[in-house]
Structure formats: C-alpha cells, structure tokens
Scaffold this active site. Structure first.
Site, PDB file in Angstrom:
ATOM      1  N   GLY A   8     -16.024   7.704   4.143  1.00 42.17           N
ATOM      2  CA  GLY A   8     -15.555   6.368   4.571  1.00 42.17           C
ATOM      3  C   GLY A   8     -16.292   5.950   5.838  1.00 42.17           C
ATOM      4  N   CYS A   9     -17.562   6.380   5.959  1.00 44.00           N
ATOM      5  CA  CYS A   9     -18.307   6.211   7.224  1.00 44.00           C
ATOM      6  C   CYS A   9     -18.523   4.755   7.622  1.00 44.00           C
ATOM      7  CB  CYS A   9     -19.644   6.938   7.140  1.00 44.00           C
ATOM      8  SG  CYS A   9     -20.714   6.293   5.846  1.00 44.00           S
ATOM      9  N   GLY A  11     -16.405   2.225   7.038  1.00 47.82           N
ATOM     10  CA  GLY A  11     -15.145   1.510   7.241  1.00 47.82           C
ATOM     11  C   GLY A  11     -14.806   1.460   8.730  1.00 47.82           C
ATOM     12  N   HIS A  12     -13.647   0.882   9.050  1.00 47.53           N
ATOM     13  CA  HIS A  12     -13.253   0.731  10.455  1.00 47.53           C
ATOM     14  C   HIS A  12     -13.181   2.082  11.160  1.00 47.53           C
ATOM     15  CE1 HIS A  12     -11.958  -3.204   8.879  1.00 47.53           C
ATOM     16  NE2 HIS A  12     -12.274  -3.605  10.090  1.00 47.53           N
ATOM     17  N   CYS A  85      -7.275  12.211   6.407  1.00 50.83           N
ATOM     18  CA  CYS A  85      -6.515  11.206   7.177  1.00 50.83           C
ATOM     19  C   CYS A  85      -6.132   9.994   6.334  1.00 50.83           C
ATOM     20  CB  CYS A  85      -7.339  10.732   8.360  1.00 50.83           C
ATOM     21  SG  CYS A  85      -7.934  12.061   9.398  1.00 50.83           S
ATOM     22  N   ASN A 111      -1.302  10.470  10.800  1.00 49.68           N
ATOM     23  CA  ASN A 111      -1.545   9.848  12.094  1.00 49.68           C
ATOM     24  C   ASN A 111      -2.115  10.894  13.035  1.00 49.68           C
ATOM     25  OD1 ASN A 111      -1.125   8.651  14.784  1.00 49.68           O
ATOM     26  ND2 ASN A 111      -0.059   7.064  13.623  1.00 49.68           N
ATOM     27  N   HIS A 143       1.350  -3.375  10.899  1.00 47.57           N
ATOM     28  CA  HIS A 143      -0.096  -3.118  10.850  1.00 47.57           C
ATOM     29  C   HIS A 143      -0.867  -4.401  10.557  1.00 47.57           C
ATOM     30  CE1 HIS A 143       1.040   1.181  10.408  1.00 47.57           C
ATOM     31  NE2 HIS A 143      -0.159   1.409  10.922  1.00 47.57           N
ATOM     32  N   LYS A 147      -4.535  -3.715   5.757  1.00 47.88           N
ATOM     33  CA  LYS A 147      -3.969  -2.440   5.302  1.00 47.88           C
ATOM     34  C   LYS A 147      -3.509  -2.547   3.850  1.00 47.88           C
ATOM     35  CE  LYS A 147      -1.010   1.401   6.681  1.00 47.88           C
ATOM     36  NZ  LYS A 147      -2.056   2.382   6.345  1.00 47.88           N
ATOM     37  N   GLY A 153       1.645   5.658   6.080  1.00 48.79           N
ATOM     38  CA  GLY A 153       1.799   7.109   5.999  1.00 48.79           C
ATOM     39  C   GLY A 153       2.599   7.624   7.183  1.00 48.79           C
TER      40      GLY A 153
HETATM   41  N1  LIG Z   1      -4.449   9.368   9.761  1.00 47.12           N
HETATM   42  C1  LIG Z   1      -4.679   8.398  10.647  1.00 47.12           C
HETATM   43  O1  LIG Z   1      -4.499   8.565  11.868  1.00 47.12           O
HETATM   44  C2  LIG Z   1      -5.204   7.083  10.172  1.00 47.12           C
HETATM   45  C3  LIG Z   1      -5.338   6.851   8.832  1.00 47.12           C
HETATM   46  N2  LIG Z   1      -5.919   5.694   8.398  1.00 47.12           N
HETATM   47  C4  LIG Z   1      -6.104   5.593   6.964  1.00 47.12           C
HETATM   48  O2  LIG Z   1      -7.493   5.810   6.692  1.00 47.12           O
HETATM   49  C5  LIG Z   1      -7.898   5.047   5.569  1.00 47.12           C
HETATM   50  C6  LIG Z   1      -9.100   4.194   5.941  1.00 47.12           C
HETATM   51  O3  LIG Z   1      -8.744   3.278   6.959  1.00 47.12           O
HETATM   52  P1  LIG Z   1      -9.799   2.194   7.515  1.00 47.12           P
HETATM   53  O4  LIG Z   1     -11.002   2.853   8.079  1.00 47.12           O
HETATM   54  O5  LIG Z   1      -9.014   1.269   8.362  1.00 47.12           O
HETATM   55  O6  LIG Z   1     -10.161   1.444   6.139  1.00 47.12           O
HETATM   56  P2  LIG Z   1     -11.483   0.649   5.763  1.00 47.12           P
HETATM   57  O7  LIG Z   1     -11.190  -0.085   4.500  1.00 47.12           O
HETATM   58  O8  LIG Z   1     -11.987  -0.101   6.934  1.00 47.12           O
HETATM   59  O9  LIG Z   1     -12.533   1.817   5.448  1.00 47.12           O
HETATM   60  C7  LIG Z   1     -12.558   2.585   4.286  1.00 47.12           C
HETATM   61  C8  LIG Z   1     -14.009   2.766   3.870  1.00 47.12           C
HETATM   62  O10 LIG Z   1     -14.018   3.637   2.733  1.00 47.12           O
HETATM   63  C9  LIG Z   1     -14.782   3.018   1.720  1.00 47.12           C
HETATM   64  N3  LIG Z   1     -14.321   3.418   0.397  1.00 47.12           N
HETATM   65  C10 LIG Z   1     -13.328   2.878  -0.351  1.00 47.12           C
HETATM   66  N4  LIG Z   1     -13.232   3.510  -1.536  1.00 47.12           N
HETATM   67  C11 LIG Z   1     -14.188   4.463  -1.529  1.00 47.12           C
HETATM   68  C12 LIG Z   1     -14.617   5.412  -2.485  1.00 47.12           C
HETATM   69  N5  LIG Z   1     -14.043   5.490  -3.693  1.00 47.12           N
HETATM   70  N6  LIG Z   1     -15.636   6.239  -2.173  1.00 47.12           N
HETATM   71  C13 LIG Z   1     -16.248   6.132  -0.964  1.00 47.12           C
HETATM   72  N7  LIG Z   1     -15.912   5.218  -0.017  1.00 47.12           N
HETATM   73  C14 LIG Z   1     -14.892   4.406  -0.306  1.00 47.12           C
HETATM   74  C15 LIG Z   1     -14.611   1.531   1.933  1.00 47.12           C
HETATM   75  O11 LIG Z   1     -15.657   0.806   1.296  1.00 47.12           O
HETATM   76  P3  LIG Z   1     -15.366  -0.704   0.808  1.00 47.12           P
HETATM   77  O12 LIG Z   1     -15.074  -1.482   2.053  1.00 47.12           O
HETATM   78  O13 LIG Z   1     -16.634  -1.098   0.123  1.00 47.12           O
HETATM   79  O14 LIG Z   1     -14.176  -0.624  -0.109  1.00 47.12           O
HETATM   80  C16 LIG Z   1     -14.664   1.443   3.455  1.00 47.12           C
HETATM   81  O15 LIG Z   1     -15.984   1.360   3.940  1.00 47.12           O
HETATM   82  C17 LIG Z   1      -6.657   4.266   5.138  1.00 47.12           C
HETATM   83  O16 LIG Z   1      -5.994   4.994   4.122  1.00 47.12           O
HETATM   84  C18 LIG Z   1      -5.795   4.227   6.402  1.00 47.12           C
HETATM   85  O17 LIG Z   1      -4.434   4.066   6.135  1.00 47.12           O
HETATM   86  C19 LIG Z   1      -6.354   4.733   9.251  1.00 47.12           C
HETATM   87  C20 LIG Z   1      -6.217   4.894  10.593  1.00 47.12           C
HETATM   88  C21 LIG Z   1      -5.590   6.069  11.174  1.00 47.12           C
HETATM   89  O1  LIG Z   2      -4.289   1.785   8.068  1.00 48.43           O
HETATM   90  C1  LIG Z   2      -4.189   1.930   9.311  1.00 48.43           C
HETATM   91  O2  LIG Z   2      -4.773   1.197  10.114  1.00 48.43           O
HETATM   92  C2  LIG Z   2      -3.372   3.036   9.800  1.00 48.43           C
HETATM   93  N1  LIG Z   2      -2.867   3.872   8.928  1.00 48.43           N
HETATM   94  C3  LIG Z   2      -2.131   5.042   9.199  1.00 48.43           C
HETATM   95  C4  LIG Z   2      -0.800   5.019   8.471  1.00 48.43           C
HETATM   96  O3  LIG Z   2      -0.731   4.555   7.321  1.00 48.43           O
HETATM   97  O4  LIG Z   2       0.186   5.497   9.028  1.00 48.43           O
HETATM   98  C5  LIG Z   2      -2.046   5.384  10.641  1.00 48.43           C
HETATM   99  C6  LIG Z   2      -2.150   4.255  11.613  1.00 48.43           C
HETATM  100  O5  LIG Z   2      -0.901   3.707  11.854  1.00 48.43           O
HETATM  101  C7  LIG Z   2      -3.183   3.211  11.246  1.00 48.43           C
END
Ligand SMILES: NC(=O)C1=CN([C@@H]2O[C@H](COP(=O)(O)OP(=O)(O)OC[C@H]3O[C@@H](n4cnc5c(N)ncnc54)[C@H](OP(=O)(O)O)[C@@H]3O)[C@@H](O)[C@H]2O)C=CC1
Ligand SMILES: O=C(O)C1=N[C@H](C(=O)O)C[C@H](O)C1
Length: 251
Positions: A8-9, A11-12, A85, A111, A143, A147, A153
């Site tokens: 997911g490099c 993504g955000h 994550c 988280n 959020h 999202k 989660g």
């Molecule tokens: N545990 C924690 O502390 C946290 C967890 N999260 C979780 O992390 C996840 C990602 O969050 P975030 O970065 O905001 O999301 P984003 O959508 O910004 O990033 C996800 C990235 O993964 C890519 N992606 C989607 N599907 C695939 C696939 N099948 N194979 C490879 N790459 C893929 C997306 O591409 P594309 O845009 O083209 O779909 C995108 O570039 C979410 O589930 C979020 O809830 C987020 C923040 C904190």
């Molecule tokens: O999607 C997010 O942004 C986040 N997702 C995680 C969750 O689903 O709990 C953690 C964080 O709150 C941000």
C-alpha cells in the site's frame, strides 16, 4: 538496517511511512506493492506480490482487506514477518491470520498509536468499575470521508478490550434505526461519523444514572500511526512465528 516491503506504498499511510523511513538510519524500504504504480518512489513498486522477487526482513501493510489474502500467501511463501495494519478484515481473514501466525510472525493492530494502545489497557480498569455498577457503554468514532470500513478497526478493538473483561458476553449494536425496544444492558453501541479530513477520533462513553464518563482519543496526524508501525516492524523483524500485537512493542 532492517529491510521493509511497504504494502500500500502509494496510499496515504504508505506515503507517511515512506517519509519516516527516509529520515531513519536503521530502516529502509526495498520495495513497494500498490495497485497504483504511477507515483515516483525511491524504491521499486510492483502492482502485486506475484511480481515481486525482492527479499526483506519485514512487511508493513496499510492497503486493503481485498489484498490481505495475497499478502498472507507471500509472507508464508517467503517466511517474512508482517505488521498488519489494514482494517475491515472479515471473520474468515481474522481466523486465517490466527492460523498462519503459527508459521510466520504476524503483528496485527487496528491502531498503531501509543495513545490508543494505552487506552486499551486503561479501559479495562474503568470497565471493571462502571459496568458492574450498571453503566452503559457506547463508542463514537469519527474519520475522514475516504474511509471504507465502518465501524473502525479501533472502535472494534476498544469494544473487544472491554468485552474481554466480561467473558465476551456483550453484543455489538451498530444501528438502532430499526429498533422499537429499549437498549439492552448487554450491548455496546457503536456510532460512526465520516467527513472531511478527520484523522481519527474515538470516544468511549460510560453512561450511568446522573453521571457520564467520556474517555477520548484524537489523532491530529497520521504520523502517530506511522511511527508506531515502523517501531513495530523493527520489533517484529527476526521474531519467531506467533501472533503479536502493539502491547508487545509498547511495554
Ligand atoms: N492500524 C492503523 O493504525 C491504521 C490503519 N489504517 C488502515 O490502513 C488501510 C489503508 O489506509 P490508507 O493508507 O488511509 O488508505 P489509502 O486508500 O490511502 O491507501 C491504500 C493503498 O493501497 C492500495 N491498494 C488497494 N487495494 C490494493 C491491492 N489489492 N493490492 C495492492 N494495493 C492496493 C490503494 O490503491 P488504490 O488507491 O489504487 O486503490 C492505495 O494506494 C485501511 O484499511 C485503514 O483503515 C489506516 C491508518 C492507521
Ligand atoms: O482509516 C483510517 O484512517 C484509520 N483506520 C484505523 C481504524 O480503522 O481504526 C485506525 C485509525 O483510526 C485511522
């Protein structure tokens, strides 16, 4: 120097981690996996794990639940530990993670922030006082509008942490709109707000007769998750198979 594959490099969160690692002398990203390969990174990016032949010490995953099964296949095939994550996993995926963690090290956490992981412990103490005294438990999470999964989660993890104290007797209530009955004592309600760029807010409410206790965590930047994930990756690299969580990292 630990070598990381970033799932997911582009993504955000993937970009937040890339910045943290760029300024860190003890870790490096050797490859990224992302559906979107348009962004320029200072490491090679593959659209799927099947195209990636690069070895690493650990994988950090912030992608999509749709990609979790191929992620697990790759970890098992290459024996690479993973910091998982991504949220919104199905029950089947959670069961598979538990099973596969007998063969490879998996750290799963909804988280990665110090605040939420400390709260998970503090809440158990609060719940031991308030729940037997008859207080109702409700969780509100907020959020950003990008999202996908709901409830978060983290909201589920907060509820699980309270529920664990009471032998998992509590049922989660996600929607009361069709209800025509009073709230059941044995439920934990979860309410969801989605809007703008809210990074992440979680509020746990213990509501009793004539008093309410509100315990709240606010993330002001995604860096709190990124820092925790890189710390977790350093902890997990080289670890024996097993299911780990952030409480193993934050002692
Ligand atoms: N545990 C924690 O502390 C946290 C967890 N999260 C979780 O992390 C996840 C990602 O969050 P975030 O970065 O905001 O999301 P984003 O959508 O910004 O990033 C996800 C990235 O993964 C890519 N992606 C989607 N599907 C695939 C696939 N099948 N194979 C490879 N790459 C893929 C997306 O591409 P594309 O845009 O083209 O779909 C995108 O570039 C979410 O589930 C979020 O809830 C987020 C923040 C904190
Ligand atoms: O999607 C997010 O942004 C986040 N997702 C995680 C969750 O689903 O709990 C953690 C964080 O709150 C941000």
């Amino acid at each position: 120097m630990i070598k990381i594959i970033m799932h997911g490099c582009n993504g955000h969160m993937g970009q937040v981690i890339s910045e943290i690692v760029k300024n860190d002398e003890s870790s490096t990203i050797v490859a990224g996996i992302d559906l979107n390969t348009e962004r320029k990174n200072d490491y090679p990016v593959f659209q799927s794990f099947s195209e990636c032949d690069i070895d690493a010490d650990v994988i950090i995953d912030f992608a999509s639940a749709k990609a979790t099964d191929s992620l697990l296949d790759f970890c098992l095939q290459k024996s690479i530990p993973v910091v998982l994550c991504t949220t919104g996993l199905s029950n089947q995926q959670i069961e598979r993670i538990e099973k596969e963690s007998k063969k490879v090290a998996i750290l799963k956490s909804a988280n990665m922030s110090l605040g939420i992981n400390t709260l998970l412990k503090l809440l158990q103490d609060a719940a031991k006082v308030f729940v037997p005294a008859g207080y109702d438990v409700e969780i509100i999470e907020k959020h950003h509008n990008q999202k996908i999964d709901a409830p978060s989660g983290t909201a589920l993890a907060l509820a699980d942490s309270i529920n664990e104290v009471f032998d998992n007797e509590y049922v989660y209530k996600y929607d009361r709109t069709l209800e025509r009955e009073k709230r059941d004592k044995k439920e934990i309600g979860m309410s969801v707000v989605r809007g703008g760029t809210i990074v992440g807010e979680h509020e746990v409410i213990f509501a009793g007769t004539d008093e309410v206790i509100e315990i709240k965590h606010t993330a002001y930047s995604k860096a709190v998750f990124g820092k925790g994930a890189v710390e977790a990756a350093k902890f997990l690299a080289g670890k024996a198979p097993g299911l780990y969580n952030m409480s193993d990292v934050i002692k």
